[in-house]
Structure formats: structure tokens, C-alpha cells
Enzyme design. Structure first.
Site, PDB file in Angstrom:
ATOM      1  N   ASP A 116      28.735  17.501  49.571  1.00 40.48           N
ATOM      2  CA  ASP A 116      29.106  18.871  49.894  1.00 40.48           C
ATOM      3  C   ASP A 116      28.494  19.817  48.866  1.00 40.48           C
ATOM      4  OD1 ASP A 116      30.533  21.259  50.216  1.00 40.48           O
ATOM      5  OD2 ASP A 116      32.289  20.177  50.952  1.00 40.48           O
ATOM      6  N   GLU A 141      40.434   4.738  65.928  1.00 42.46           N
ATOM      7  CA  GLU A 141      41.178   5.991  65.941  1.00 42.46           C
ATOM      8  C   GLU A 141      40.229   7.181  65.988  1.00 42.46           C
ATOM      9  OE1 GLU A 141      43.279   7.166  62.373  1.00 42.46           O
ATOM     10  OE2 GLU A 141      44.028   8.975  63.349  1.00 42.46           O
ATOM     11  N   GLY A 147      26.615  20.594  54.062  1.00 43.01           N
ATOM     12  CA  GLY A 147      26.383  19.294  53.453  1.00 43.01           C
ATOM     13  C   GLY A 147      25.918  18.265  54.455  1.00 43.01           C
ATOM     14  N   CYS A 190      21.312  28.007  51.295  1.00 41.03           N
ATOM     15  CA  CYS A 190      20.050  28.658  51.637  1.00 41.03           C
ATOM     16  C   CYS A 190      18.951  27.615  51.499  1.00 41.03           C
ATOM     17  CB  CYS A 190      19.795  29.855  50.717  1.00 41.03           C
ATOM     18  SG  CYS A 190      19.400  29.380  49.027  1.00 41.03           S
ATOM     19  N   ASP A 211      32.125  12.515  46.745  1.00 40.13           N
ATOM     20  CA  ASP A 211      33.584  12.594  46.716  1.00 40.13           C
ATOM     21  C   ASP A 211      34.133  11.194  46.965  1.00 40.13           C
ATOM     22  OD1 ASP A 211      36.271  13.005  47.081  1.00 40.13           O
ATOM     23  OD2 ASP A 211      36.054  14.634  48.519  1.00 40.13           O
ATOM     24  N   LYS A 224      34.366  13.755  60.070  1.00 42.85           N
ATOM     25  CA  LYS A 224      33.801  14.493  61.190  1.00 42.85           C
ATOM     26  C   LYS A 224      32.792  13.645  61.960  1.00 42.85           C
ATOM     27  CE  LYS A 224      32.136  19.160  61.919  1.00 42.85           C
ATOM     28  NZ  LYS A 224      30.738  19.197  62.320  1.00 42.85           N
ATOM     29  N   ASP A 244      30.226  11.678  51.865  1.00 44.63           N
ATOM     30  CA  ASP A 244      30.239  13.106  52.184  1.00 44.63           C
ATOM     31  C   ASP A 244      29.690  13.840  50.974  1.00 44.63           C
ATOM     32  OD1 ASP A 244      32.899  15.422  53.235  1.00 44.63           O
ATOM     33  OD2 ASP A 244      30.808  15.746  52.717  1.00 44.63           O
ATOM     34  N   CYS A 262      21.654  30.366  43.338  1.00 43.81           N
ATOM     35  CA  CYS A 262      21.364  31.187  44.519  1.00 43.81           C
ATOM     36  C   CYS A 262      22.596  31.429  45.371  1.00 43.81           C
ATOM     37  CB  CYS A 262      20.295  30.493  45.360  1.00 43.81           C
ATOM     38  SG  CYS A 262      20.669  28.753  45.647  1.00 43.81           S
TER      39      CYS A 262
END
Lengths: 431, 477
Positions: A122, A44, A175, A139, A317, A329, A120, A132
Site C-alpha cells: 500500500d 468464503e 497499491g 502519481c 503488512d 479484495k 498487500d 510527491c
């Protein structure tokens, strides 16, 4: 680098999908050597099109079909899902009672069967421990968190679990993702996937929990090895970069992780010192000296480790990893907000990886334009040059080194597959 | 169906409800006491002995009871295979029971058990053991000190040692788990779970044939409903709540878990997935209609500067899905306390879960103070939390906020909290009696005190006894 303007996406994507997306390598990956019938055809994909139109259960016959459809639909985002028991036909045919066409799929028979094990990581999950940035911002100072995460997780996947084919990919904004593609891993159940995430988890608790890491007296080798990795980065990242003991406001957060009996002593002495480095040294000393007969209070190196882990250890996660049908993704997909390409990360050079140097779709299209115009001036036959260019265009852009990393990963997959086939044929005495 | 008449006769000997008693006891004790500790073991042994359940492995003289035990087990499979929730509950309790029974098996019997079960485990050689001695000792909490030479260590593919490696209780190297003999029980449980799970799925598929037998169906229905309790999926009270009542209801009648979710939603104009599920389904259970729910969530999310279109595209589908109006059209049931306590713990940015279970005691105390609970009540609650009696702590919260000495019920569901609260606040008028299935046992309020876990258990037992009378009648010829 050429600045990225989201409004230009439709045009940029057209060029990207026509000339730059590495279809051959991508197909080579997901086809997995064609060993299992219909493996690619039952995979899929989901596309997010312009205006947030989202379509699921897309499947393709082969590389050229994939190419044609992607060029036709020009997706803003591409997600990869599971390999199902049947082809998807672009809608939720699974659950609806539709009149029969060719393939009637009985209710409930359309099942997710296999998928890579994915992770994943993140940056937003670290907001409580980075000073920061917050939320979607990153960053160079906080990127070290990803570097440490990759090192720690990859070591465990390789050495503890024996997983050989691990592809790490930059997500495009804040991430990284990991795709574990070993044949046996793709068949793992949801329960085992959850178990793996649990094994890799140390930081537990939400807003309501101050101290999120608790070590037992017995320190498992996984924890010990992870701490060794963190130690290599801790000074540079936490004490210098993040300056976690810079002032009262920041060191109060650390004190919340330490037994109350130590607070006064630490407060006083922190005032006397001038840098996070010095204060950390003091804290370590104070921790090792505290008497070990205090019940329920942690002292000694465990305290120091718990703090380091809370500030540096990866946060996963579980929902992304445990579901076999979870969509993630795709590598080489474009991030619609930043324009960055989701590129593979070279594990040999993980410390040097710079997310801000990752090419954006505008920069590589720009590079391509510049080359093409100069070359087209030399070529007489436009059509001929078009075809020639299509197969090697990405090589002329900054995308090239990343495709190379991907190809190395594919080589390893091929080698393994050949090895397995040999073993099987040997067993069957099939010479 | 062959053999059912003889089965019915053996059921008359009370073996069937007995096993369910045991499983229910296992469940209650598992929530109130840390599993595996001495206290848990002794409580469980006492409970089983009280129920006169056969659990000792001395075989020959116990043939009849064990035969009944087997038959009961199979009947229960029929009763509990019917839904995902029931299956999960049944498997969990059977596993806890098996774990306990294995733990009292004498050491010399373990090896023979392994052989009988056809579990192929390879013990590794001395050299292989020595190479990894430090790691194996550091990983296995069951090994007391460096006495590895005396132990067998088995090398098993990691996926076969799920219960061990997930909690980092075993050393993993290159895809294999190095398991000392003492930890083998976890592997066995894993095998047992897998087999039982498959068997239940198979049973579910053959259920239609069994259900057509009129002798068995009422019994099966009765069993699974009465011993699990109401699941609040029936919306007999739908549409009786209006949206502008929710703010005040959240402080008066919501359990703390939902009160906290509502507050977070109002403050942040957003909730993450875990929070949306837990709170959304609860709202459905108290009577919000789909239309109300859509309005409620949308209003709030828009305040958080969400684009209304984005809401319609992204979130409204999920809300309709949870009401059973999309996709496979499952009407999801609101989460029970056990489910909230035991699954999907909250992480950074989450507000779901059970505050008694998942919050730091310090922060829980502050929260209770902000809810104006008296210091005496707070300290009682914190004591209960320390003893891991989370649901009883919540009952205490109920008592303090509703100004009653005894809440009068054994809490196992947030929607139950709401219903009971409304009952108290509306002057004892029973709400929507017709939505409560007749089989659900109502504990006698006068007789029982529900001040701690063992009395909660006692009250459950008394209601089970009431039920048993009905069963006896059913079986008398």
C-alpha cells in the site's frame, strides 16, 4: 476515459455483473481443477452491498450459482477469504449456539483450512519517503515504488521460495496485491506465512524510528539481489523524480540516516553541488572513505545501501499475509471510490504498467454500450444476441487484455496440475 | 488414573517446582539478556547450577534426576495446556532450555543425536556445495570464513527451516534451505516446537479426565496462576473510573506506552488496530465498562470527522468483541509487558509497542524530557534500555514520576503499573484487594531491591520460595 461518478455505481455494477465480469475464468481459478472435493463450495466470499451493508461467510455451489447471486446482490466490493471445513451459510454460524437445522456445526469445528498466500503493498506505508504525494494519492512519479516492490518480491517468491503461480493485481487505488496459488502454498500454516513476510522485510520501525534499515556485515543474497534491482531504478526514481537531495529540508532527512561525524562535511559539500545526482555521488564517495574503525557506525557501501533500501524497498503488512482466514479484495472487483477494476498485472510488462490507464467501470460500460447499440442494429433476434454477447462481451472492451493475462496464469495452473496428476499416477503405476 | 500416587511421591522430591523455577529463570534471563550471547549462556548455566538442576548429558549416573525431569515435564504440560497464553509461554521456555542444552552438546554427539531423533536430512554433494559456496557463506552467520569444505550442508524444504529463514540466516533457493550442520539446531527446535504444540493441544483435550482427580487439580491451578502472575482480566474494579478522569490519569498513573497511545489518540482522533487493541484492553483492565469504552472511542473518532454511523458499523463491533460480547465471546486479557515487547512491533503510523523497546534512544530521551524527568533519571533509564532491561527502565520511570526510591514491585504488566501508581498516589490505600487472587505472591517490599534484572530475579525467587512452603505441606502425607 469516461469520468467515473460513484453515484452511478448501482447501475454500472448491474451491467458489469451481467455482461462483463469474467465468471468462467474466475470459477476456473478458484475451483482449481475440481481436484479436491468441495474446494470451491467451502470458499468464503464476503460482499459489501449498498449503504455499507457487509455480509460474510457467503459460499456458492458452482459458477452459475455464483453468477446468479452476484447479479442479485450487486456487491460494491467483493473479498475472498479462506477455504473452510464447511460451507458458510451467510452468518457467523461458527460461534453462535443455534438450534439445529440440517448441518449442525459443532462450536469450534468450523475452521479455515487453506488459502492462497497473499500480500498487500500500500502506498500510504511509504508516506515518510515520498515527496510527491501522501495518503491515498498516487502519481506516476511514486508508482515506481510499486514497480520496484513487484520486481523484488516476485523475484524472491519465485527464485528463493520456488513459488510458481503468482498473480499480481492492481488494488484499484493506491497499491498492489499478490496471490500465490501453488497447491503446497495454500496449505501453509500461519507461522510459516509470518516467516515468509519476515524474510521479505527490511524496513522496520514506526514514527519514532528515524533509521529504519540496518544491514549486518554479512549481506544475505536476498538483500544483495534486491539492491541490484533498486539500483536500476534509483537514479530515475529517487534522484530525479523524487529529487531526495533537492534542498536542505529534504537532504536533512537523509543526513538523519548517516553518522553524525559525516554531517558537517556533507552539509558543506551539498551546498556546492547543484543536483541530487551530484550530491548522491558525493555522499557515496564520502561514505567509502570514512574510516572503518568507527565502532557502531556504518560506513562503506552498507551506508549507501541502507539509504537506498529505506527509500525504495517494499513495505509489507504482515497482518494481511499471516492469517489464513484473512479476507482480501477480489481480482476483477471494482474500487468504489475510483471506479477502477482490480486488474491483473502483466509481469512481462511491469515497467509499463500505468494505474491511470486501468479501465474504470464507467469506461468499459460505456464501451460496451457503444458496441452493443451498433451491433444490435444488425441483429434481428434480441434474445439470441443477448446470450451470444454475454460470453464474449468483455473481449470487446479495454478489459480484454487484462483477462488475457489472467488466462495465461490459469493456463500455467492447469499445466502444473496435469503434471502433478501424471506424477502421481506414475507412482501408483496407474497407466 | 494409574501411577499418580507414585508421581505424587516423586514430586515431594522438589523436582516439580524446580523445573518451573528453571523455566521462570529462562524467561527472565531471556528478557534481560540477548539470547545466545556468552553472557546469557553463562548466566543461565550459573542459574541452573544454583538450582541444582540436572542438565549435563552424561547419562547413566544421572538416571534418577532425568526421570524426575521427564515426569515434571509431563505434569507441567497438564498445568500449562489450559490456555493459549500459557501454552505459548511454556513452549517458549522449553525451547529456550532445549536450545541451551543442545549448545553444550559436544560435536561428536550431534550426529548421533540426529540419527536417534529420526530427522531425515540429506547432505548435499561437493559439486552442489561449490556451486553455491558464496551464497551459503554470505547467508550463514555461524560460518566463520570460507571453510565450507569442512562442513556438511543439508538441503531441507524451506518450511522445515522456519526459524532460520525468517531471520534470513540461511540461503534459500527454489524452495529449499541449504543448512550447514552448525545451524541444524534451529531445525530441531522447530520439530520440537511443532511436536510439543500438538502434544499440548492433545493434553488440553484430555484435561477434563485429569481435572476430576482431586489430588491434582489444586496443584495444577496453583502452579499456572502463581508462576505467571495476575492477568488483569478480572474486572472487580469495573465502573470506578469516569471518562473525564482519563486525561489526568494518563499523565499521572499510566505507563509510558499507554500515555503515548492516549496522547496520539487525542491528537489524531484515531489509532490504528495495534494501538486500539493495546490501549483498549488496558482501559478495560483499569475498569472502563463496555458502555464507557464505546462512548470514549466514539467521541474521539467523531472529532476526527468520522461519520458516527461508520463508527457504529466498523469500530463498535470490534470494541464489543474485545469485551467478549460478540463472536466467540472470548474475554480478551490486557497485554502483558512481555507480549507488548516481543510481539507485533510498530511500523509507520503506529503508536503501540513499548517506548523503551521500540523508540530510538534520541526520541525516547526527548519524550522523557517532555515528561519532566530529571537528566540524571533519564540517563539511568537510557542505560537500562541499552542493556535491554526494558521493564526495569519502566520501573525507573515509575520511581521518578512518583518520587519514590524503590517502586517496590517487579513490573510485568501495564495494568500493574496503574494499580501500583494509584496505590502510591492514594496514600497507600490498597485498591480492590478482592480482585487479586490469593495465590499471587506479594514480594516483600522491605527485603528486596528491584534495581536491576538479577535482583528482579532474586525477588521473584524469594516469592517462589514462599510458595514452595505451601507446596511442601500439600505433599506431606
Amino acid at each position: 476515459m469516461e469520468p467515473f461518478d460513484p453515484a452511478e455505481l448501482p447501475e454500472l455494477l448491474k451491467l458489469y455483473y451481467r455482461r462483463l465480469f469474467p465468471y468462467a475464468q474466475y470459477y476456473r481459478w478458484l475451483n482449481y481443477g475440481g481436484v479436491v472435493k468441495n474446494y470451491f463450495q467451502h470458499r468464503e466470499f464476503s460482499f459489501t452491498l449498498k449503504d455499507d451493508i457487509y455480509i460474510r461467510y457467503q459460499s456458492f455451489n458452482n459458477q452459475s450459482d455464483l453468477e446468479k447471486e452476484m447479479q442479485k446482490m450487486n456487491p460494491y466490493k467483493i473479498d475472498i477469504g479462506a477455504v473452510y471445513s464447511h460451507r458458510g451459510n451467510g452468518s457467523a454460524v461458527t460461534w453462535l449456539c443455534r438450534p439445529n437445522q440440517h448441518n449442525t456445526v459443532k462450536l469450534g469445528a468450523f475452521q479455515a483450512q487453506e488459502k492462497e498466500l497473499v500480500f498487500d503493498i500500500d502506498m500510504t506505508d511509504y508516506d515518510d519517503v515520498r515527496r510527491c504525494c501522501s495518503s491515498a494519492d498516487i502519481c506516476s512519479k511514486c508508482w515506481t515504488l510499486m514497480t520496484m516492490a513487484i520486481r523484488i518480491i516476485d523475484r524472491a517468491l519465485k527464485e528463493d521460495f520456488g513459488f510458481k503461480h503468482r498473480l499480481w493485481v492492481y488494488s484499484g487505488r493506491r497499491g498492489v496485491h499478490c496471490w500465490v496459488c501453488d497447491e503446497s502454498v495454500r496449505k501453509l500454516s500461519s507461522a510459516v506465512r509470518s516467516g515468509i513476510v519476515e524474510y521479505l522485510s527490511l524496513v522496520k520501525g514506526g514514527q519514532d524510528v528515524k533509521k529504519k534499515v540496518h544491514l549486518s556485515e554479512n549481506v544475505h543474497p536476498f538483500v544483495r539481489k534486491s539492491i541490484s534491482i533498486i539500483k536500476k531504478y534509483f537514479e530515475g526514481y529517487a534522484l530525479v523524480g523524487q529529487d531526495i537531495l533537492e534542498n536542505k529540508e529534504s537532504w536533512d532527512k537523509i543526513l538523519a540516516l548517516v553518522p553524525e561525524t559525516m554531517h558537517n562535511d556533507l552539509q558543506q559539500n551539498f551546498q556546492k553541488h547543484h543536483s541530487s545526482l551530484q550530491r548522491w555521488e558525493y555522499l557515496k564517495k564520502a561514505a567509502s572513505q570514512c574510516p572503518s574503525n568507527i565502532k557502531n557506525e556504518k560506513c562503506g557501501p552498507w551506508l549507501e545501501w541502507e539509504i537506498m533500501l529505506q527509500y525504495c524497498f517494499p513495505r509489507l503488512d504482515i497482518n494481511v499475509s499471516k492469517g489464513i482466514n484473512h479476507l482480501l479484495k477480489s481480482p476483477f472487483s471494482v474500487h468504489p471510490k475510483t471506479g477502477r477494476i482490480s486488474v491483473p498485472i502483466d509481469l512481462q510488462k511491469v515497467d509499463q504498467f500505468d494505474p491511470f490507464a486501468v479501465p474504470t467501470i464507467s469506461s468499459i460500460c460505456h464501451e460496451l454500450d457503444a458496441i452493443f447499440t451498433s451491433e444490435a442494429e444488425k441483429e434481428e433476434n434480441q434474445a439470441e444476441s443477448d446470450i451470444k454477447h454475454r460470453t464474449r462481451d468483455y473481449k470487446k472492451t479495454s478489459l480484454a487484455p487484462y483477462v488475457k493475462v489472467f488466462e495465461q496464469f490459469l493456463e500455467n495452473l492447469d499445466k502444473s496440475r496435469k503434471g502433478e496428476l501424471l506424477k502421481k499416477s506414475d507412482l501408483q503405476k496407474d497407466f | 488414573m494409574q501411577g499418580t500416587s507414585s508421581t505424587a511421591r516423586t514430586l515431594h522430591g522438589r523436582s516439580l517446582p524446580l523445573l518451573v523455577h528453571v523455566l521462570k529463570s529462562v524467561e527472565n534471563l531471556g528478557v534481560s539478556y540477548v539470547k545466545g550471547t556468552e553472557l546469557y549462556q553463562s548466566k543461565l548455566e550459573a542459574e541452573i547450577r544454583r538450582l541444582k538442576f540436572s542438565y549435563r548429558e552424561s547419562l547413566e549416573d544421572e538416571y534418577e534426576p532425568r526421570r524426575k525431569d521427564h515426569i515434571s515435564h509431563f505434569i507441567l504440560r497438564l498445568a500449562y495446556c489450559q490456555s493459549e497464553d500459557l501454552r505459548r509461554w511454556f513452549i517458549q521456555q522449553e525451547m529456550d532450555l532445549l536450545r541451551f542444552r543442545f549448545s553444550i552438546l559436544p560435536k561428536d554427539k550431534i550426529q548421533s543425536f540426529l540419527q536417534d531423533s529420526h530427522l531425515h536430512f540429506e547432505a548435499i554433494s561437493e559439486e552442489e556445495k561449490n556451486l553455491r559456496e558464496q551464497e551459503i557463506i554470505a547467508s550463514s552467520t555461524s560460518l566463520g570464513g570460507p571453510k565450507l569444505e569442512l562442513e556438511y550442508v543439508y538441503k531441507i524444504p524451506f518450511a522445515d527451516a522456519l526459524d532460520l529463514f525468517r531471520g534470513r540466516k540461511v540461503y534459500l533457493e527454489n524452495g529449499f534451505a541449504y543448512v550447514p550442520l552448525k545451524d541444524i539446531v534451529a531445525i530441531i527446535l522447530n520439530e520440537f516446537r511443532a511436536k510439543l504444540s500438538k502434544a499440548l493441544a492433545l493434553t488440553a483435550r484430555s484435561l477434563p479426565a485429569v481435572q476430576s482427580d482431586e489430588r491434582l487439580q489444586p496443584l495444577l491451578n496453583h502452579l499456572s496462576h502463581s508462576y505467571i502472575g495476575q492477568d488483569y482480566s478480572i474486572q472487580g474494579n469495573a465502573g470506578k473510573i469516569s471518562l473525564d478522569q482519563i486525561d489526568s490519569l494518563s499523565t499521572k498513573s499510566f505507563p509510558p506506552c499507554m500515555r503515548q497511545l492516549h496522547k496520539a489518540l487525542r491528537e489524531n482522533h484515531h489509532l490504528r488496530h495495534g494501538g486500539r487493541m493495546q490501549y483498549g484492553l488496558f482501559l478495560k483492565g483499569i475498569g472502563l465498562t463496555l458502555e464507557q469504552a464505546l462512548q470514549f472511542w466514539k467521541q474521539e473518532f467523531i472529532k476526527g470527522k468520522m461519520d458516527p454511523d461508520k463508527f457504529d458499523k466498523g469500530y463498535s463491533y470490534n470494541i464489543r468483541h474485545s469485551f467478549g460480547k460478540e463472536g466467540k465471546r472470548t474475554d480478551y486479557t490486557p497485554f502483558s509487558c512481555l507480549k507488548i515487547i516481543l510481539t507485533n512491533p510498530p511500523s509507520q503510523g503506529d503508536y503501540h509497542g513499548c517506548p523503551f523497546r521500540h523508540s530510538d534512544p534520541e526520541l525516547l530521551k526527548q519524550k522523557l524530557q517532555s515528561y519532566k524527568i530529571t537528566p540524571g533519571g533519564i540517563s539511568q533509564i537510557l542505560d537500562l534500555v541499552k542493556g535491554t532491561h526494558y521493564q526495569v527502565a519502566c520501573q525507573k520511570y515509575f520511581e521518578m514520576t512518583h518520587n519514590v526510591d524503590d517502586c517496590g514491585f517487579s513490573l510485568n504488566h501495564p495494568n500493574q503499573f496503574f494499580v501500583e501508581s494509584q496505590r502510591v498516589l492514594n496514600g497507600g490505600k490498597d485498591i480492590k484487594k478482592e480482585s487479586i487472587p490469593p495465590e499471587t505472591p506479594q514480594p516483600k517490599q522491605s527485603a528486596q531491591k528491584t534495581k536491576n534484572a538479577s535482583s528482579a530475579l532474586a525477588s521473584l525467587n524469594s516469592s517462589l520460595e514462599m510458595d514452595m512452603e505451601g507446596l511442601e505441606d500439600y505433599f506431606s502425607e
